[in-house]
Motif scaffolding. Structure first.
Motif, PDB file in Angstrom:
ATOM      1  N   MET A  37      51.539  79.717   0.163  1.00 18.11           N
ATOM      2  CA  MET A  37      52.078  80.765  -0.692  1.00 18.11           C
ATOM      3  C   MET A  37      53.506  81.159  -0.356  1.00 18.11           C
ATOM      4  SD  MET A  37      48.711  83.241  -0.519  1.00 18.11           S
ATOM      5  CE  MET A  37      49.396  84.486  -1.605  1.00 18.11           C
ATOM      6  N   GLY A  38      53.858  81.051   0.917  1.00 21.76           N
ATOM      7  CA  GLY A  38      55.118  81.583   1.397  1.00 21.76           C
ATOM      8  C   GLY A  38      54.914  82.994   1.921  1.00 21.76           C
ATOM      9  N   ALA A  39      55.811  83.447   2.783  1.00 18.75           N
ATOM     10  CA  ALA A  39      55.665  84.735   3.459  1.00 18.75           C
ATOM     11  C   ALA A  39      55.668  85.911   2.473  1.00 18.75           C
ATOM     12  CB  ALA A  39      56.772  84.914   4.501  1.00 18.75           C
ATOM     13  N   GLU A  40      56.567  85.881   1.490  1.00 17.30           N
ATOM     14  CA  GLU A  40      56.663  87.003   0.552  1.00 17.30           C
ATOM     15  C   GLU A  40      55.404  87.125  -0.295  1.00 17.30           C
ATOM     16  OE1 GLU A  40      60.174  86.914  -1.782  1.00 17.30           O
ATOM     17  OE2 GLU A  40      61.531  86.998  -0.059  1.00 17.30           O
ATOM     18  N   ALA A  41      54.879  86.005  -0.753  1.00 17.36           N
ATOM     19  CA  ALA A  41      53.665  86.027  -1.570  1.00 17.36           C
ATOM     20  C   ALA A  41      52.470  86.484  -0.736  1.00 17.36           C
ATOM     21  CB  ALA A  41      53.399  84.648  -2.164  1.00 17.36           C
ATOM     22  N   LEU A  42      52.435  86.082   0.538  1.00 16.94           N
ATOM     23  CA  LEU A  42      51.350  86.520   1.410  1.00 16.94           C
ATOM     24  C   LEU A  42      51.397  88.026   1.605  1.00 16.94           C
ATOM     25  CD1 LEU A  42      48.995  86.004   3.323  1.00 16.94           C
ATOM     26  CD2 LEU A  42      50.655  85.524   5.139  1.00 16.94           C
ATOM     27  N   GLN A  43      52.602  88.581   1.762  1.00 14.00           N
ATOM     28  CA  GLN A  43      52.727  90.027   1.924  1.00 14.00           C
ATOM     29  C   GLN A  43      52.273  90.751   0.652  1.00 14.00           C
ATOM     30  OE1 GLN A  43      56.011  91.474   4.177  1.00 14.00           O
ATOM     31  NE2 GLN A  43      56.270  93.291   2.910  1.00 14.00           N
ATOM     32  N   GLU A  69      53.532  88.976  10.705  1.00 20.93           N
ATOM     33  CA  GLU A  69      53.855  90.388  10.543  1.00 20.93           C
ATOM     34  C   GLU A  69      53.481  90.922   9.159  1.00 20.93           C
ATOM     35  OE1 GLU A  69      58.557  90.012   9.228  1.00 20.93           O
ATOM     36  OE2 GLU A  69      58.046  90.552  11.287  1.00 20.93           O
ATOM     37  N   GLU A  70      53.224  90.014   8.212  1.00 13.89           N
ATOM     38  CA  GLU A  70      52.810  90.435   6.867  1.00 13.89           C
ATOM     39  C   GLU A  70      51.498  91.209   6.892  1.00 13.89           C
ATOM     40  OE1 GLU A  70      55.270  86.790   6.840  1.00 13.89           O
ATOM     41  OE2 GLU A  70      53.323  87.252   7.746  1.00 13.89           O
ATOM     42  N   VAL A  71      50.687  91.006   7.940  1.00  7.01           N
ATOM     43  CA  VAL A  71      49.392  91.694   8.046  1.00  7.01           C
ATOM     44  C   VAL A  71      49.568  93.207   8.016  1.00  7.01           C
ATOM     45  CG1 VAL A  71      47.444  92.116   9.602  1.00  7.01           C
ATOM     46  CG2 VAL A  71      48.263  89.795   9.248  1.00  7.01           C
ATOM     47  N   CYS A  72      50.667  93.700   8.567  1.00 10.74           N
ATOM     48  CA  CYS A  72      50.901  95.146   8.626  1.00 10.74           C
ATOM     49  C   CYS A  72      51.005  95.777   7.237  1.00 10.74           C
ATOM     50  CB  CYS A  72      52.168  95.444   9.424  1.00 10.74           C
ATOM     51  SG  CYS A  72      52.093  94.919  11.156  1.00 10.74           S
TER      52      CYS A  72
END
Length: 215
Positions: A97-103, A172-175
């Motif tokens: 997905m990529g980091a932004e989509a995961l966030q 860090e997206e988990v936050c």
């Protein structure tokens, strides 16, 4: 958790895990080479903690004897690899997905959970909502409390542990899940001013009141 259970009691739980149909006090006493009275004493503690419960009766050459079985809590007292599996999922999701989509996805998860909890907050005052949020965070495994912000005299939620600490260090997206849940339930903006996954001593979420300016 197993490390909080005495070794002899852990041996009893292991025997019951290996014998799902249940075992009697005498069968466990024989298997562990301890007295029947000792087994009963351990059973009293294990039942009090919700790890075992009475099962059916075993047919023997004499009179039927009561068996004991593991509860779900007893089964769950054994180590699980949730963190490893969660990290595997997040790693693969981020790659796809990529980091932004995961966030964004984790934001959606937090929002969905908050929607199911919001009925508990309807009609509540701000302080009551904060108390309700702290109870929910406690249920999720956080050790959280509300403190006064010395700079603005507003409220800050401070958690001395992070239930996703290892995951958050790598992803860090988990936050974003926590930030979304907190802000949605309080119906207020929040600022994540300190994070243990980024080297902080605690996790702090500053509640931004209406009209308050922040960078």
């Amino acid at each position: 958790m197993v490390d909080k259970i005495k070794s002899r009691q852990h041996e009893i739980l292991t025997l019951l895990l290996e014998n799902k149909a249940g075992l009697s006090i005498d069968e466990i006493a024989t298997a562990l080479d301890i007295s029947r009275n000792a087994v009963q004493q351990h059973f009293a503690t294990l039942q009090k903690n919700g790890y075992i419960q009475t099962g059916g009766f075993h047919k023997t050459s004499g009179r039927p004897v009561r068996s004991f079985i593991l509860t779900e809590a007893g089964i769950n007292s054994f180590p699980k690899q949730y963190a490893w599996f969660s990290e595997l999922l997040l790693t693969n999701l981020k790659e796809e997905m990529g980091a932004e989509a995961l966030q964004r996805y984790l934001h959606k998860l937090g929002a969905n959970l908050s929607q199911s909890l919001l009925p508990q907050f309807v009609g509540k005052q701000a302080d009551e909502k904060l108390d309700g949020l702290l109870k929910i965070m406690d249920q999720l495994g956080f050790q959280a409390k509300a403190i006064k912000d010395p700079d603005s005299n507003g409220q800050v939620i401070e958690a001395c542990n992070c239930v996703y600490h290892d995951l958050a260090q790598k992803h860090e997206e988990v936050c974003e899940f926590d930030r979304t849940l907190i802000s949605s339930l309080l119906e207020s903006e929040i600022e994540h001013v300190e994070c243990m996954a980024k080297g902080g001593a605690v996790c702090r979420f500053k509640i931004i009141n209406r009209g308050e300016h922040h960078d």
